[in-house]
Design a protein around this motif. Sequence first.
Motif, PDB file in Angstrom:
ATOM      1  N   VAL A 165      34.013  35.174  39.288  1.00 27.41           N
ATOM      2  CA  VAL A 165      33.053  34.560  40.614  1.00 27.41           C
ATOM      3  C   VAL A 165      32.246  33.668  40.169  1.00 27.41           C
ATOM      4  CG1 VAL A 165      32.009  34.662  42.507  1.00 27.41           C
ATOM      5  CG2 VAL A 165      33.864  36.016  42.441  1.00 27.41           C
ATOM      6  N   SER A 200      29.050  34.390  34.658  1.00 29.86           N
ATOM      7  CA  SER A 200      30.325  34.233  34.887  1.00 29.86           C
ATOM      8  C   SER A 200      30.764  33.357  34.086  1.00 29.86           C
ATOM      9  CB  SER A 200      30.460  34.407  36.238  1.00 29.86           C
ATOM     10  OG  SER A 200      29.968  35.652  37.293  1.00 29.86           O
ATOM     11  N   ASP A 248      31.358  41.237  33.374  1.00 31.95           N
ATOM     12  CA  ASP A 248      30.700  40.732  33.816  1.00 31.95           C
ATOM     13  C   ASP A 248      29.649  41.468  34.476  1.00 31.95           C
ATOM     14  OD1 ASP A 248      29.229  38.357  34.623  1.00 31.95           O
ATOM     15  OD2 ASP A 248      30.656  37.790  35.882  1.00 31.95           O
TER      16      ASP A 248
END
Length: 249
Positions: A32, A19, A58
């Motif tokens: 996140v 991420s 992601d």
Amino acid sequence: MDRYIRKLIVVGENGNGKSSTCNTLLEKEIFVGANRARTARCETCFIHMGSVNVWLVDSPGMFEPNSVLAERALEIQNAVTECKEPHAFLIVFKADAQTDERIMQTVDMLRLIFGQQVMKHAIIVITNAARFRSDADFQKFYQNGKLKEIVKMCKGRIVKLENIRCSPERKKDMVDDIFAVVDKVSRMGKHCFRNSDLDCHKQMLEQHLVQVDASKPINEQIELMKKRLREQLPLQQGESGYYDVVDGH
Ligand SMILES: Nc1nc2c(ncn2[C@@H]2O[C@H](COP(=O)(O)OP(=O)(O)O)[C@@H](O)[C@H]2O)c(=O)[nH]1
Ligand SMILES: [Mg+2]
């Protein structure tokens, strides 16, 4: 003229910096981080960056403890439903934290999920690059063990990235390096990943999910999946393609 698009799928184990890498590439805190609730789903982002568009997925961590490998694998496979015909797969490893065994398991899983074609579009990204004192130091790092083999499989496509401990200028240089490799592997967006047997991989993972117990060791689960895939892939692929590559390491 149409805007040029870079379509990327980021894969790897939890905690390796997937991420963070996405955020660094997009120059925005979109995905996140580890200290917030982690989703087990793919997250997609499409943004305009100067003269190019970037489409980035992601994916969730590949090796979730106490779960059947196929559960996450099926979710990771969704990345190519969300972002069809991607140009590159960024396989994220963390400097110093990877065992040879885990490196091979990661690559095996990717081939089980997406097929051997995935390696033609794979780029290895090593995060936590601040630990490398120089380019020579970095080269020494990957000219060892299984990483060396994987880099060879990827035709030398390995890049380093520091997401946290580095100046914006230095970070930008590293991002430029990554996009340069992406553009090379995609031949400026003309060459993308496709696999007409993807349904076969999906079927194998679905069967594995219902038939295999989560307590089975990772290596045993992987061997079972390989065996099943060989039996199920169309003859030509099962006999030559997938079989050779997987057994050849
Ligand atoms: N020092 C350093 N920490 C990093 C780097 N990349 C990620 N991290 C940290 O490693 C942890 C896991 O990163 P995250 O991006 O959430 O990993 P993910 O689970 O693969 O998505 C977070 O605390 C990040 O801040 C890096 O290049 N350098
Ligand atoms: Mg993450």
